[in-house]
Design a protein around this motif. Sequence first.
Motif, PDB file in Angstrom:
ATOM      1  N   ILE A   1       0.836  -1.201   0.000  1.00  0.00           N
ATOM      2  CA  ILE A   1       0.000   0.000   0.000  1.00  0.00           C
ATOM      3  C   ILE A   1       0.871   1.252   0.000  1.00  0.00           C
ATOM      4  O   ILE A   1       0.631   2.206  -0.744  1.00  0.00           O
ATOM      5  CB  ILE A   1      -0.940  -0.003   1.215  1.00  0.00           C
ATOM      6  CG1 ILE A   1      -1.934  -1.169   1.098  1.00  0.00           C
ATOM      7  CG2 ILE A   1      -1.697   1.317   1.324  1.00  0.00           C
ATOM      8  CD1 ILE A   1      -2.759  -1.390   2.348  1.00  0.00           C
ATOM      9  N   ALA A   2       1.924   1.248   0.822  1.00  0.00           N
ATOM     10  CA  ALA A   2       2.784   2.424   0.947  1.00  0.00           C
ATOM     11  C   ALA A   2       3.588   2.700  -0.312  1.00  0.00           C
ATOM     12  O   ALA A   2       3.948   3.851  -0.587  1.00  0.00           O
ATOM     13  CB  ALA A   2       3.729   2.234   2.133  1.00  0.00           C
ATOM     14  N   ALA A   3       3.871   1.673  -1.102  1.00  0.00           N
ATOM     15  CA  ALA A   3       4.767   1.848  -2.249  1.00  0.00           C
ATOM     16  C   ALA A   3       4.069   2.417  -3.475  1.00  0.00           C
ATOM     17  O   ALA A   3       4.736   2.984  -4.354  1.00  0.00           O
ATOM     18  CB  ALA A   3       5.403   0.501  -2.606  1.00  0.00           C
TER      19      ALA A   3
ATOM     20  N   ASN B   1       6.543  -5.033  -6.294  1.00  0.00           N
ATOM     21  CA  ASN B   1       5.485  -5.561  -7.151  1.00  0.00           C
ATOM     22  C   ASN B   1       4.298  -4.597  -7.211  1.00  0.00           C
ATOM     23  O   ASN B   1       3.732  -4.351  -8.286  1.00  0.00           O
ATOM     24  CB  ASN B   1       5.026  -6.920  -6.626  1.00  0.00           C
ATOM     25  CG  ASN B   1       3.969  -7.550  -7.510  1.00  0.00           C
ATOM     26  OD1 ASN B   1       4.215  -7.896  -8.650  1.00  0.00           O
ATOM     27  ND2 ASN B   1       2.763  -7.675  -6.969  1.00  0.00           N
ATOM     28  N   SER B   2       3.929  -4.039  -6.064  1.00  0.00           N
ATOM     29  CA  SER B   2       2.835  -3.072  -6.037  1.00  0.00           C
ATOM     30  C   SER B   2       3.214  -1.801  -6.783  1.00  0.00           C
ATOM     31  O   SER B   2       2.403  -1.228  -7.524  1.00  0.00           O
ATOM     32  CB  SER B   2       2.465  -2.747  -4.588  1.00  0.00           C
ATOM     33  OG  SER B   2       1.422  -1.804  -4.534  1.00  0.00           O
ATOM     34  N   ALA B   3       4.448  -1.340  -6.590  1.00  0.00           N
ATOM     35  CA  ALA B   3       4.924  -0.167  -7.310  1.00  0.00           C
ATOM     36  C   ALA B   3       4.881  -0.415  -8.811  1.00  0.00           C
ATOM     37  O   ALA B   3       4.460   0.450  -9.597  1.00  0.00           O
ATOM     38  CB  ALA B   3       6.346   0.173  -6.859  1.00  0.00           C
ATOM     39  N   SER B   4       5.288  -1.608  -9.228  1.00  0.00           N
ATOM     40  CA  SER B   4       5.265  -1.943 -10.653  1.00  0.00           C
ATOM     41  C   SER B   4       3.847  -1.935 -11.200  1.00  0.00           C
ATOM     42  O   SER B   4       3.608  -1.495 -12.330  1.00  0.00           O
ATOM     43  CB  SER B   4       5.893  -3.321 -10.874  1.00  0.00           C
ATOM     44  OG  SER B   4       7.255  -3.328 -10.502  1.00  0.00           O
TER      45      SER B   4
ATOM     46  N   ASN C   1      -4.197   2.230  -7.133  1.00  0.00           N
ATOM     47  CA  ASN C   1      -3.587   0.925  -6.876  1.00  0.00           C
ATOM     48  C   ASN C   1      -3.427   0.678  -5.380  1.00  0.00           C
ATOM     49  O   ASN C   1      -3.590  -0.451  -4.904  1.00  0.00           O
ATOM     50  CB  ASN C   1      -2.232   0.841  -7.569  1.00  0.00           C
ATOM     51  CG  ASN C   1      -1.651  -0.555  -7.525  1.00  0.00           C
ATOM     52  OD1 ASN C   1      -2.117  -1.448  -8.210  1.00  0.00           O
ATOM     53  ND2 ASN C   1      -0.616  -0.748  -6.720  1.00  0.00           N
ATOM     54  N   ALA C   2      -3.098   1.736  -4.618  1.00  0.00           N
ATOM     55  CA  ALA C   2      -2.993   1.589  -3.162  1.00  0.00           C
ATOM     56  C   ALA C   2      -4.341   1.192  -2.565  1.00  0.00           C
ATOM     57  O   ALA C   2      -4.412   0.358  -1.649  1.00  0.00           O
ATOM     58  CB  ALA C   2      -2.497   2.895  -2.536  1.00  0.00           C
ATOM     59  N   GLY C   3      -5.421   1.764  -3.090  1.00  0.00           N
ATOM     60  CA  GLY C   3      -6.746   1.381  -2.610  1.00  0.00           C
ATOM     61  C   GLY C   3      -7.056  -0.073  -2.897  1.00  0.00           C
ATOM     62  O   GLY C   3      -7.567  -0.801  -2.035  1.00  0.00           O
ATOM     63  N   SER C   4      -6.727  -0.512  -4.112  1.00  0.00           N
ATOM     64  CA  SER C   4      -6.956  -1.923  -4.453  1.00  0.00           C
ATOM     65  C   SER C   4      -6.131  -2.835  -3.560  1.00  0.00           C
ATOM     66  O   SER C   4      -6.614  -3.873  -3.083  1.00  0.00           O
ATOM     67  CB  SER C   4      -6.600  -2.166  -5.924  1.00  0.00           C
ATOM     68  OG  SER C   4      -7.425  -1.406  -6.771  1.00  0.00           O
ATOM     69  N   SER C   5      -4.877  -2.441  -3.301  1.00  0.00           N
ATOM     70  CA  SER C   5      -4.018  -3.247  -2.431  1.00  0.00           C
ATOM     71  C   SER C   5      -4.599  -3.352  -1.032  1.00  0.00           C
ATOM     72  O   SER C   5      -4.521  -4.403  -0.385  1.00  0.00           O
ATOM     73  CB  SER C   5      -2.609  -2.645  -2.378  1.00  0.00           C
ATOM     74  OG  SER C   5      -1.984  -2.687  -3.648  1.00  0.00           O
TER      75      SER C   5
END
Length: 423
Positions: free
Chosen positions: A72-74, A125-128, A365-369
Amino acid sequence: MTSAAAKAGPPAAPRRGLHPDPVVRRLSWTVLVNTFGTGLFMTVSALYFTRVAGISVGRVGTGLTAAGLCAIAASVPAGRAADRWGSRRVLVVLSLVQAAGMAAYTLVHGFAVFLVVVCAETAVNSASAAVRNALYADTLPRATRVAGRAYLRAVTNVGIGAGAALAALALQADTRTAYDTVILANAASFVAVAAMLPGIPLAGRAPDDAETAPAPAARRGGALRDGPYLLVTGLNAVLAVQFAVFSVGIPLWVVRETEAPRAVVAGAMILNTVLVVAFQVRATRGTHDPRSAARACRTSGLLLAASCAVIAASHGLPAAAAALVLLAAVVLQTAGEVLSQAGGWLLSYDLADPAATGAYQGVFNAGSSAGFMVGPAVVTATALAHGPAGWAVPAGLFAAAGAAMAPAVRWAERRRPAVQDRS
C-alpha cells in the motif's frame, strides 16, 4: 504529433486470436511473460516457504500481512516517479529490481530474511503495478484504453494458468532444486520484461519528450487531495474484497461447511479463469464514460452480493447439489468481477488529472491493495466465523459500495473542472 506506429503505415493483419492493435500486441507479450512467471511462483510459494525455508504457517501469514502494508505504501511514490521520469523508464528499473528480489527468495532460510525479502519484493510488485497502469495510459489512446486493458487481463489469466500448470512439475518433485528453479525462472521473466519494454511506443507523442518532461509540481500531489477520487478509490477497494471471497472464502467454505467434493475448489478456479478470458473484453463494451462505468460497478455489486447469498445456500445440501450451487455462485462472482474491473479501469483514468496519471494510478492501486489485504480478514471474520448468516456482511458491503459509486462519480465529475483549472 503523429505516433511512431502511424508513421510506419498501416499494421499488418494480425494472426487469428491476436489483438488488431500492434501496441496492445506488444504489451500482451510483456504481460504474458510476466504472468507466466507469476503463475509459476504463486503455485509453489506457500509450500516453498513452509517446507523448504522452514517457516511456520503463522509466520508466513504475519510476513504476508506486513508485506501487504508495504505494498500500500509503495504505490503512491511509484506513481509520482512515473510522472516525473516516465512510466516506461521507471517500469524497466522496477522490473530489474523485482528480478533481484525474486532471486533473493532462494536465500531465505529463516523468518528474519523472509520478512525482509517478502516486504521488499511485495512493495516493488505493487509499485510496478501502479507504474504499469500509468504506462497503459501513456501507450493506449483513451478511446481504446479500457478495452485494451481488458484484453491484457485475459492474457494475464492465460499466463498465470500456463505458469501454474508447469509449476505442477515442481510440486510433484517436491525438492529444493525444483522450487529454486521455478523461483529463478520467475526472476528471469522480469529481466525479459525489462528488455521488452523499451520497444513499446508511447501513444501520440515522442517517447523522449514524454519520458523527460516532469509533471507540474502543483499536480503531482493532487491525487491525495482529490476527495471525490479518493472516495471512488475507496469504494473500488470494497469491491476488491471479492477476490478474497474467491481465493479464501470458497475454498474454506467447501472444506468446512459443505458436503461438496474438494475438487470443486479446482473446478471453481478453472471456471473463473475460462470465463474471465471469454468475457472480460465484452464487459468493457458498455463502459464508455464515467457514468456508464459507475453503472457497471453498481451491477457488479449486486452480482457479488447475489454470489454470496448463493454460496450460503450451499450449506447443508447433498454433495452434488452443493457442488452445482457453488459453481453457480462462481459464475455470478465472475460476472461481477469482470464488470467491476471494467468500470474501475475507466474511472481510475477518466477521473484522474491527465497531467498526473502516475500519481492518480498510484493512489488507485494503493486502494486496491488495501482491499486485497483486508479481504481475507473480512471474509474469515464474517462468513467463515458465523456460517450462512455471515455471508450477509460481505454481500451488504458489495451492494452498498456498488450503489454508492454513481453519486461518488457525479461528485468527481463536478470537481474535475476545478482540478484541471488549478494547473
